[in-house]
Design a protein around this motif. Structure first.
Motif, PDB file in Angstrom:
ATOM      1  N   MET A  45      85.738  85.312 -22.336  1.00  0.00           N
ATOM      2  CA  MET A  45      84.471  85.220 -23.055  1.00  0.00           C
ATOM      3  C   MET A  45      84.040  83.762 -23.196  1.00  0.00           C
ATOM      4  O   MET A  45      82.865  83.429 -23.002  1.00  0.00           O
ATOM      5  CB  MET A  45      84.577  85.878 -24.435  1.00  0.00           C
ATOM      6  N   LEU A  46      84.989  82.887 -23.531  1.00  0.00           N
ATOM      7  CA  LEU A  46      84.664  81.464 -23.652  1.00  0.00           C
ATOM      8  C   LEU A  46      84.262  80.881 -22.306  1.00  0.00           C
ATOM      9  O   LEU A  46      83.297  80.110 -22.222  1.00  0.00           O
ATOM     10  CB  LEU A  46      85.852  80.689 -24.223  1.00  0.00           C
ATOM     11  N   GLU A  47      85.018  81.238 -21.280  1.00  0.00           N
ATOM     12  CA  GLU A  47      84.699  80.739 -19.939  1.00  0.00           C
ATOM     13  C   GLU A  47      83.318  81.190 -19.480  1.00  0.00           C
ATOM     14  O   GLU A  47      82.639  80.482 -18.736  1.00  0.00           O
ATOM     15  CB  GLU A  47      85.751  81.213 -18.929  1.00  0.00           C
ATOM     16  N   ASN A  48      82.882  82.360 -19.949  1.00  0.00           N
ATOM     17  CA  ASN A  48      81.580  82.913 -19.570  1.00  0.00           C
ATOM     18  C   ASN A  48      80.487  82.597 -20.591  1.00  0.00           C
ATOM     19  O   ASN A  48      79.418  83.205 -20.563  1.00  0.00           O
ATOM     20  CB  ASN A  48      81.686  84.429 -19.376  1.00  0.00           C
ATOM     21  N   ASP A  49      80.773  81.658 -21.496  1.00  0.00           N
ATOM     22  CA  ASP A  49      79.801  81.213 -22.491  1.00  0.00           C
ATOM     23  C   ASP A  49      79.257  82.353 -23.349  1.00  0.00           C
ATOM     24  O   ASP A  49      78.066  82.402 -23.669  1.00  0.00           O
ATOM     25  CB  ASP A  49      78.634  80.463 -21.823  1.00  0.00           C
ATOM     26  N   ALA A  50      80.144  83.253 -23.752  1.00  0.00           N
ATOM     27  CA  ALA A  50      79.733  84.368 -24.607  1.00  0.00           C
ATOM     28  C   ALA A  50      79.208  83.839 -25.939  1.00  0.00           C
ATOM     29  O   ALA A  50      79.603  82.765 -26.408  1.00  0.00           O
ATOM     30  CB  ALA A  50      80.909  85.309 -24.848  1.00  0.00           C
ATOM     31  N   TYR A  51      78.335  84.606 -26.528  1.00  0.00           N
ATOM     32  CA  TYR A  51      77.721  84.241 -27.809  1.00  0.00           C
ATOM     33  C   TYR A  51      78.788  84.190 -28.902  1.00  0.00           C
ATOM     34  O   TYR A  51      79.733  84.999 -28.919  1.00  0.00           O
ATOM     35  CB  TYR A  51      76.629  85.261 -28.151  1.00  0.00           C
ATOM     36  N   CYS A  52      78.636  83.238 -29.813  1.00  0.00           N
ATOM     37  CA  CYS A  52      79.651  82.971 -30.847  1.00  0.00           C
ATOM     38  C   CYS A  52      80.064  84.217 -31.625  1.00  0.00           C
ATOM     39  O   CYS A  52      81.260  84.448 -31.821  1.00  0.00           O
ATOM     40  CB  CYS A  52      79.137  81.921 -31.823  1.00  0.00           C
ATOM     41  N   THR A  53      79.099  84.995 -32.081  1.00  0.00           N
ATOM     42  CA  THR A  53      79.463  86.145 -32.906  1.00  0.00           C
ATOM     43  C   THR A  53      80.244  87.175 -32.112  1.00  0.00           C
ATOM     44  O   THR A  53      81.129  87.833 -32.667  1.00  0.00           O
ATOM     45  CB  THR A  53      78.214  86.802 -33.542  1.00  0.00           C
ATOM     46  N   ASP A  54      79.961  87.305 -30.822  1.00  0.00           N
ATOM     47  CA  ASP A  54      80.728  88.234 -29.986  1.00  0.00           C
ATOM     48  C   ASP A  54      82.182  87.778 -29.876  1.00  0.00           C
ATOM     49  O   ASP A  54      83.110  88.598 -29.965  1.00  0.00           O
ATOM     50  CB  ASP A  54      80.105  88.339 -28.589  1.00  0.00           C
ATOM     51  N   VAL A  55      82.387  86.479 -29.722  1.00  0.00           N
ATOM     52  CA  VAL A  55      83.745  85.929 -29.644  1.00  0.00           C
ATOM     53  C   VAL A  55      84.449  86.105 -30.981  1.00  0.00           C
ATOM     54  O   VAL A  55      85.625  86.487 -31.037  1.00  0.00           O
ATOM     55  CB  VAL A  55      83.722  84.447 -29.211  1.00  0.00           C
TER      56      VAL A  55
END
Length: 106
Positions: A45-55
Motif C-alpha cells: 500500500m505504501l509503495e503504491n501511494d495508498a491514501y493515508c486512511t486506507d493504510v
C-alpha cells in the motif's frame, strides 16, 4: 538447539522451552502467516501511494490480528504451562504471569 545456543538467542528472554501440540502449533503459525501477509499488504500500500486512511485502517487490522494471536497464546500458556507449574508447586509462575501481562499492557 544446544543450551549454549539457547543462551545466544536474542529473541527470547527465557531459556525455557515449550513443546506445543501439532494443533496449537498449526493454529499459531497460521495466524502469524496471515499477519505476515497483512504486513506485506501494508508495505505494498505504501509503495503504491495508498491514501493515508486506507493504510491506517489496514494497520489497525494488523494490530487487531496481533492482539488476537497474543490472546490465544496467553490462554494456551495459562491452561498448560501455568497450570502444570502450579500443580508441581512452582507458585513463582504466577509472578511470571503477572509480569508478562503487565509488559503486554504497556
Amino acid at each position: 538447539m544446544t543450551e549454549n545456543e539457547t543462551e545466544k538467542c536474542r529473541c527470547c528472554s527465557s531459556k525455557k522451552k515449550k513443546e506445543r501440540s501439532p494443533e496449537e502449533y498449526k493454529l499459531l503459525l497460521n495466524r502469524l502467516n496471515r499477519i505476515e501477509g497483512q504486513i506485506r499488504g501494508l508495505k505494498k500500500m505504501l509503495e503504491n501511494d495508498a491514501y493515508c486512511t486506507d493504510v491506517l485502517i489496514q494497520a489497525s487490522a494488523v494490530t487487531s490480528a496481533l492482539n488476537s494471536f497474543s490472546k490465544v497464546l496467553l490462554a494456551n500458556h495459562i491452561h498448560t504451562c501455568v497450570v502444570d507449574d502450579i500443580k508441581k508447586g512452582k507458585s513463582e509462575v504466577v509472578d511470571e504471569l503477572v509480569d508478562t501481562i503487565q509488559k503486554m499492557m504497556r
